[in-house]
Design a protein around this motif. Structure first.
Motif, PDB file in Angstrom:
ATOM      1  N   ILE A  62     109.568  11.434  78.117  1.00  0.00           N
ATOM      2  CA  ILE A  62     108.923  12.632  78.628  1.00  0.00           C
ATOM      3  C   ILE A  62     107.939  12.921  77.093  1.00  0.00           C
ATOM      4  O   ILE A  62     106.511  13.313  77.123  1.00  0.00           O
ATOM      5  N   ALA A  63     109.016  11.674  76.220  1.00  0.00           N
ATOM      6  CA  ALA A  63     108.060  11.701  74.453  1.00  0.00           C
ATOM      7  C   ALA A  63     106.849  10.806  74.353  1.00  0.00           C
ATOM      8  O   ALA A  63     105.584  11.581  74.269  1.00  0.00           O
ATOM      9  N   GLU A  64     106.717  10.293  75.655  1.00  0.00           N
ATOM     10  CA  GLU A  64     105.267   9.401  75.932  1.00  0.00           C
ATOM     11  C   GLU A  64     104.265  10.506  76.675  1.00  0.00           C
ATOM     12  O   GLU A  64     103.303  10.260  76.722  1.00  0.00           O
ATOM     13  N   LEU A  65     104.853  11.176  77.420  1.00  0.00           N
ATOM     14  CA  LEU A  65     104.214  12.126  78.086  1.00  0.00           C
ATOM     15  C   LEU A  65     103.188  13.193  77.444  1.00  0.00           C
ATOM     16  O   LEU A  65     101.760  13.429  77.437  1.00  0.00           O
ATOM     17  N   ASN A  66     104.076  13.465  75.849  1.00  0.00           N
ATOM     18  CA  ASN A  66     103.543  13.894  75.423  1.00  0.00           C
ATOM     19  C   ASN A  66     102.560  14.238  74.622  1.00  0.00           C
ATOM     20  O   ASN A  66     101.910  14.709  74.451  1.00  0.00           O
TER      21      ASN A  66
ATOM     22  N   ILE B 136     106.631  22.410  81.924  1.00  0.00           N
ATOM     23  CA  ILE B 136     105.600  22.538  81.033  1.00  0.00           C
ATOM     24  C   ILE B 136     104.962  23.612  80.759  1.00  0.00           C
ATOM     25  O   ILE B 136     104.415  24.365  82.082  1.00  0.00           O
ATOM     26  N   ALA B 137     104.280  24.029  79.586  1.00  0.00           N
ATOM     27  CA  ALA B 137     103.244  25.245  79.296  1.00  0.00           C
ATOM     28  C   ALA B 137     102.504  24.829  78.402  1.00  0.00           C
ATOM     29  O   ALA B 137     103.216  23.596  77.312  1.00  0.00           O
ATOM     30  N   ALA B 138     101.645  24.935  78.789  1.00  0.00           N
ATOM     31  CA  ALA B 138     100.306  25.385  77.783  1.00  0.00           C
ATOM     32  C   ALA B 138      99.937  26.339  77.718  1.00  0.00           C
ATOM     33  O   ALA B 138      99.233  26.883  78.673  1.00  0.00           O
TER      34      ALA B 138
ATOM     35  N   HIS C  23     103.965  23.458  74.653  1.00  0.00           N
ATOM     36  CA  HIS C  23     104.200  24.432  73.538  1.00  0.00           C
ATOM     37  C   HIS C  23     105.716  24.591  73.624  1.00  0.00           C
ATOM     38  O   HIS C  23     107.024  25.527  73.557  1.00  0.00           O
ATOM     39  N   HIS C  24     105.847  23.751  75.660  1.00  0.00           N
ATOM     40  CA  HIS C  24     106.828  24.906  76.533  1.00  0.00           C
ATOM     41  C   HIS C  24     107.173  22.926  77.237  1.00  0.00           C
ATOM     42  O   HIS C  24     106.096  22.721  77.541  1.00  0.00           O
ATOM     43  N   LEU C  25     107.931  21.748  77.030  1.00  0.00           N
ATOM     44  CA  LEU C  25     108.360  21.123  77.929  1.00  0.00           C
ATOM     45  C   LEU C  25     109.717  20.484  77.717  1.00  0.00           C
ATOM     46  O   LEU C  25     110.231  19.761  76.690  1.00  0.00           O
TER      47      LEU C  25
ATOM     48  N   LYS D 137      98.079  15.131  87.015  1.00  0.00           N
ATOM     49  CA  LYS D 137      97.269  14.634  88.493  1.00  0.00           C
ATOM     50  C   LYS D 137      97.729  13.654  88.459  1.00  0.00           C
ATOM     51  O   LYS D 137      97.676  12.830  88.589  1.00  0.00           O
ATOM     52  N   GLU D 138      96.955  13.351  87.282  1.00  0.00           N
ATOM     53  CA  GLU D 138      96.625  12.164  86.458  1.00  0.00           C
ATOM     54  C   GLU D 138      98.027  10.898  86.454  1.00  0.00           C
ATOM     55  O   GLU D 138      97.514   9.800  86.129  1.00  0.00           O
ATOM     56  N   ILE D 139      98.578  11.316  86.033  1.00  0.00           N
ATOM     57  CA  ILE D 139     100.515  10.794  84.998  1.00  0.00           C
ATOM     58  C   ILE D 139     100.876   9.888  86.279  1.00  0.00           C
ATOM     59  O   ILE D 139     101.525  10.910  87.379  1.00  0.00           O
TER      60      ILE D 139
END
Length: 298
Positions: A262-266, A224-226, A277-279, A237-239
């Motif tokens: 993954i969709a819910e995480l995003n 994952i990247a942002a 922007h990358h997942l 860390k909170e997930i």
């Protein structure tokens, strides 16, 4: 219930080369147990010792809960090397000789030829067989006497894709009959597709072992990247279900459990002000686990 095979601290060296180093394994009844490792990892040495072809320097092993014996050996079928049959004889004639050498009846020859799908070519000379057919005849020979256990060393080595598919199907068919199979291979795909259990060896040492499901259900990896990696890492860390977060170049790598969607995480991250922007979710495979446990291990 006693294990089919119990290996206790086996060691074996060839001069200065330590081929096997304090190896212990337990093979349960009805399992397809894969011994996985690169060439030189100790796979063939292990099989040679438990089949009484080689002697160990140290350690012991038991078959069926007892010390090795001729009686136990008769309950085991094996294929350690390339099949070595007489080229000018048919499959039936070669198996008749094998049965005589093993001291078992010849009444099951047609049955084992059926299991390995050679019935239509049972009267053909061995010299006319393809490499895959020769390997299948070797498996037929190993099945003579209706053994409870099959011990196979690299059974698909050197075969073309069709040959690999055929041999794999035979192994699965035999396993479905309730027989225990011990299979050594350096081919990850082979172990992953047919084995219920696996041990990974390197330089004669066991690095890990367990059920194939246990090995394969290690947590997946999240890439994952942002634009703001620090904020992203803080939110991750909170997930629940996201652990072992590390930075790799311009992205984060994290271990995630099966319950992480993954969709819910995003969506959750976007709602909290960080838009990835990358997942990508990378599923754990035996290959990735093999690389993980062998990396840097001597």
């Amino acid at each position: 219930m006693n294990p089919i095979l119990q290996i206790n601290s086996l060691s074996r060296s060839y001069g200065s080369i330590q081929a096997l180093d304090d190896l212990s394994l337990t093979v349960g009844p009805g399992s397809v147990y894969g011994i996985l490792g690169p060439n030189g990892s100790g796979k063939t040495t292990t099989l040679s010792i438990i089949l009484d072809v080689l002697s160990a320097d140290n350690g012991t092993y038991q078959w069926f809960g007892n010390a090795p014996s001729a009686e136990a050996r008769r309950r085991i079928g094996s294929l350690l090397e390339k099949p070595n049959f007489l080229p000018y004889l048919s499959a039936v004639k070669n198996l008749q000789i094998s049965a005589e050498v093993k001291g078992v009846g010849q009444d099951k020859i047609n049955d084992v030829l059926g299991i390995v799908n050679l019935s239509a070519r049972k009267h053909s000379f061995f010299s006319t067989y393809s490499l895959g057919m020769k390997q299948r005849l070797g498996l037929a020979s190993a099945l003579l006497g209706d053994p409870e256990v099959l011990v196979l060393d690299e059974p698909t080595n050197g075969l073309d894709p069709q040959g690999i598919y055929d041999v794999r199907g035979i192994i699965q068919k035999v396993a479905d009959q309730g027989k225990t199979i011990i299979l050594a291979s350096h081919i990850l795909d082979e172990i992953e597709k047919v084995c219920t259990h696996v041990a990974i060896l390197k330089n004669g040492k066991k690095l890990t072992s367990g059920t194939t499901r246990e090995i394969l259900t290690k947590n997946d990896t999240l890439e994952i990247a942002a634009s703001d990696l620090e904020a992203l890492q803080h939110l991750l860390k909170e997930i629940d279900g996201v652990t072992e977060i590390t930075r790799h170049h311009n992205m984060l790598l994290a271990s995630i459990t099966d319950n992480v969607e993954i969709a819910e995480l995003n969506a959750d991250l976007i709602n909290k002000g960080v838009k990835p922007h990358h997942l990508v979710r990378r599923k754990q495979t035996l290959e990735s686990h093999f690389m993980e446990v062998t990396r840097g291990r001597q």
